[in-house]
Scaffold this motif. Structure first.
Motif: not given
Lengths: 513, 310
Positions: A56-61, A162-176
């Motif tokens: 829902x909140x846009x977080x760029x790559x 907020x953490x569900x959104x964060x986890x979504x992007x964490x595993x979408x972008x997978x930056x270590x």
């Protein structure tokens, strides 16, 4: 001279013995950093509470780890870590790898700080806290149990979403994490493979600061300083580069707005009614049942505590009526008299163990209230079970939704039945606990506690017996304290369990199993 | 000798802090028993207040009304030698509020043991200058709940105190005395494990602040040294601690300060030995986080030779 010397040595020894006997009085729970039991790589797919979709909140790559801008961030990180001050080191230890626990603790501390009932003015009138002029006097808010249950629910739900959104992007972008990219970085906490963009710590720092600032408007500056310290600690601990943090801050800020939007329309602003509304509620109860609760303070408080908290929007129960318990026994009835005898007996022959229980569960003014007490249990269970931040947030969110729903249901019963307290029905009755400014039936402690115990038992089944025992003890504590009848407590326990079932049902289907 | 050191270190004073505590006691005066003399006393004190200081703000509270505090205290003073006296006391306290719905308390409070030593007695001008010390130890007995202020019977913490006393007794019967003490207080165990003191505290112990105690008196001995009359001033100030929060209950961590003026009379019916009577009163003139109490005390003393002088 030698004689004197010996004497002084003995005296000094005795004093140091005296001092070394002192117990610690810690301001927060100290615990060893632990490795998370799993990182929940599917956390981004869990059902959220308020958030409609995890993106829902846009977080760029993010920039690739090979990019020069990321490499520059790594260099900055290493520089910051190398020049970290002692105070900053302490902050890293304090905030820990599971800062959800710290923000919950901060919330409890503010609840205790603001849980002061406004006293009478010199002319015998009372002034209520006013959110439009929070300085008061009296200051806003009065963080009583309903207020605190709601504050904790919004805090925890917003943290989880907020953490569900964060986890979504964490595993979408997978930056270590920085320490995975550059092995020369030694993080302050146990290493894991959780992607670090966006920073979950930054989400938690921002969302917590914003929610708590809305709930405790006089604490804005204090909370801003805390969140800044927390954000800085993420870099000093070597777990996030600045762009991780910026992305996390975006989610946190947006998530807080969304949660506060719900809060602004949930009916809480109408819960503390004017006297006319309060009187009509009272009259309705008298017509229905033939009894009525009266405030017994001097001077009399014209309105009970939040008569319409029972109308506040529930989280997981469709209507408050469907969880409303049946009526209590009428004053003067045999069942009532039996329970009154029990109270008189406690007042006369209270054992030390019963006194201890009454005080241990008092959770009255200037404390974190029963909802706070259950949050402390949740915190301890989370550490014991080594949960990661998103799973911790889930425990708090579901427990605090159930506790707030239980409070709403309890307050509905309290003002629907408007049942008098023991000090009103038993002539000359005196108690070791102060009697609160709201009707007796059902007991808030019992309802809150049964709800908390039910949710915690679902999440931590190994400790279910302990949680159930605590809830029973909380209920009984009010009898020992002389401020509730047994039927208030027993029905409250059932009510709390019943309300919490709705939340547990939701938790069973959120995809986190 | 070793035993004596331990006794010294295990000695103390009376728990001053309680808003209504008996003000005039033997631990701080300039009088010593002779070797082998014992004085047994039984004191009754009645104190009450209907206003208290919330921080520095003097206020009433109709849900407390007038808080009455009564105390019965047996006390024994033993003359180990002319230069060394031991004093022990153990009060029983009850509290009773006239307003509100909360119940008063009753119970045995704190055992107090103290050791009084005379260091110097010297002729100076038209009188005698006397320098003494009093080392005190006290500890709660029984199981009263300290975390129930203002109704609790005591603060529930152990205490060690060191007091210096200087007295000047003139040949014409006038007495001037001053005493200064530092009181180290320990912790009181409470029955919950979270409380608020300028922030959340996760402990079932509360730190009771240390305090300084000042005492001054002008007295007069008359009727062949059978009657002793004194005007007294006493102040006790905690060196740390928090204030009572708005319309909230006090707690043992509070910075409790109190200043009292009083009057003390003691009559030895047949001279030094035998029965005596004590009467005293005191009035709180200023305070912080304590009740503005007025106290009245009466007592009987019986002094006798318990063991041989040599």
């Amino acid at each position: 001279m030698k004689k004197h010397l010996r004497k002084y040595i003995v005296i000094i020894l005795v004093f140091s013995l005296f001092i070394s006997c002192l117990e610690e009085t810690p301001r927060y729970l100290e615990f060893e950093d632990y490795s998370f039991q799993g990182i929940d790589d599917k956390g981004g797919t869990w059902k959220s509470i308020i958030l409609v979709a995890p993106d829902q909140f846009i977080v760029p790559a993010p920039q690739e780890t090979s990019s020069s801008s990321y490499q520059q961030e790594l260099t900055n990180l290493k520089q910051e870590m190398a020049s970290v001050s002692n105070e900053q080191k302490k902050a890293v230890v304090y905030w820990s790898s599971n800062p959800i626990l710290r923000w919950n603790e901060i919330a409890l501390e503010l609840a205790a700080k603001y849980n002061l009932i406004p006293g009478p003015n010199l002319d015998g009138t009372y002034t209520l806290p006013n959110p439009a002029s929070p300085e008061g006097p009296p200051p806003f808010p009065f963080a009583h149990p309903p207020y605190t249950s709601r504050m904790l629910a919004y805090l925890s739900v917003a943290q989880l979403d907020g953490l569900i959104a964060a986890w979504h992007y964490k595993f979408e972008y997978n930056r270590p994490a920085p320490y995975q990219v550059d092995s020369s970085i030694e993080p302050a906490y146990p290493k894991n493979t959780l992607p670090s963009y966006p920073s979950d710590g930054a989400v938690v720092a921002m969302v917590s600061k914003e929610i708590l600032s809305a709930m405790f408007p006089l604490e804005k500056a204090y909370l801003e300083a805390l969140s800044q310290e927390h954000l800085n600690s993420l870099v000093h601990a070597g777990i996030n580069v600045q762009s991780d943090i910026e992305a996390g801050k975006t989610i946190g800020t947006e998530m807080a707005k969304l949660a506060l939007q719900r809060a602004s329309t949930d009916g809480m602003s109408k819960a503390q009614t004017p006297k006319a509304v309060s009187d009509s509620i009272k009259n309705a109860a008298f017509e229905n049942f033939g009894w009525v609760w009266e405030n017994m303070e001097n001077p009399v408080r014209p309105v009970g505590l939040t008569p319409l908290f029972g109308k506040v929007k529930m989280w997981n129960v469709p209507t408050v009526e469907e969880v409303r318990p049946g009526p209590p026994p009428a004053p003067g009835s045999p069942e009532f008299l039996k329970d009154v005898e029990e109270l008189k007996n406690y007042a006369k022959n209270l054992t030390l163990e019963q006194r201890r229980i009454a005080n241990w569960w008092q959770d009255g003014l200037n404390t974190y209230t029963p909802p706070g007490h259950w949050n402390k249990f949740a915190k301890e269970a989370i550490i014991k079970n080594q949960l990661n931040p998103i799973r911790s947030a889930r425990v708090f969110a579901y427990m605090n939704m159930a506790i707030m729903d239980a409070g709403i249901s309890c307050w509905d019963a309290k003002y629907y039945y408007h049942y008098p307290r023991p000090i009103q029905t038993i002539p000359g009755f005196k108690t070791i606990l102060g009697t609160p400014n709201f009707p007796a039936y059902t007991s808030g402690h019992s309802t809150f506690s049964a709800a908390g115990a039910t949710v915690l038992s679902y999440f931590f089944p190994a400790d279910a017996a302990q949680f159930t025992k605590w809830a029973r003890e909380a209920a009984d504590s009010r009898l020992y304290g002389g401020i509730h009848y047994r039927f208030d407590a027993d029905v409250g326990i059932e009510q709390g369990k019943n309300v919490a079932k709705y939340t547990v049902e939701k938790a069973k289907n959120d995809g986190a199993q | 000798m070793k035993k004596l050191y331990w006794l010294m270190s295990l000695s103390v004073i009376y728990l001053w802090i309680m808003p209504n505590s008996a003000e005039a006691q033997l631990p701080f005066d300039e009088i010593m028993m002779n070797k082998g003399e014992v004085c047994a006393a039984l004191l009754y004190e009645h104190g009450s207040w209907n206003q208290y200081w919330e921080g520095n703000n003097l206020r009433g509270n109709a849900n407390i009304g007038t808080l009455t505090r009564q105390m019965v205290m047996p006390m024994v003073v033993v003359g180990i030698s002319e230069k060394l006296n031991i004093i022990a006391s153990l009060p029983y306290v009850s509290t009773d509020p006239s307003g509100g719905t909360q119940v008063g308390q009753r119970g045995i409070q704190d055992l107090s043991l103290s050791l009084k030593v005379e260091w110097l007695q010297k002729r100076l001008g038209k009188g005698n200058l006397i320098l003494l010390s009093n080392t005190n130890f006290n500890t709660p007995l029984g199981n009263y709940l300290s975390d129930y202020l203002p109704f609790s019977v005591g603060l529930g913490a152990p205490e060690i105190g060191m007091r210096g006393i200087a007295g000047y007794r003139m040949d014409n019967g006038l007495v001037f005395r001053t005493a200064f003490a530092y009181l180290w207080r320990g912790q009181t165990e409470i029955e919950r494990n979270f409380y608020y003191q300028d922030g959340g505290v996760y402990s079932n112990f509360m730190n009771v602040p240390n305090a300084v105690n000042f005492h001054a008196a002008v007295g007069y001995w008359t009727l062949d040294n059978q009657l002793r009359l004194e005007g007294t001033f006493m102040s006790l100030n905690c060196v740390s601690g928090d204030d009572i929060r708005a319309y909230n209950a006090p707690q043992p961590t509070n910075k409790m300060n109190i200043s009292q003026v009083g009057f003390w009379g003691q009559y030895y019916i047949k001279g030094r030995k035998g029965l005596g009577a004590i009467a005293y009163c005191n009035y709180t003139v200023n305070g912080r986080n304590v009740g503005k109490a007025s106290n009245l005390g009466v007592g009987l003393t019986y002094q006798f030779q318990a063991f041989a002088k040599k």
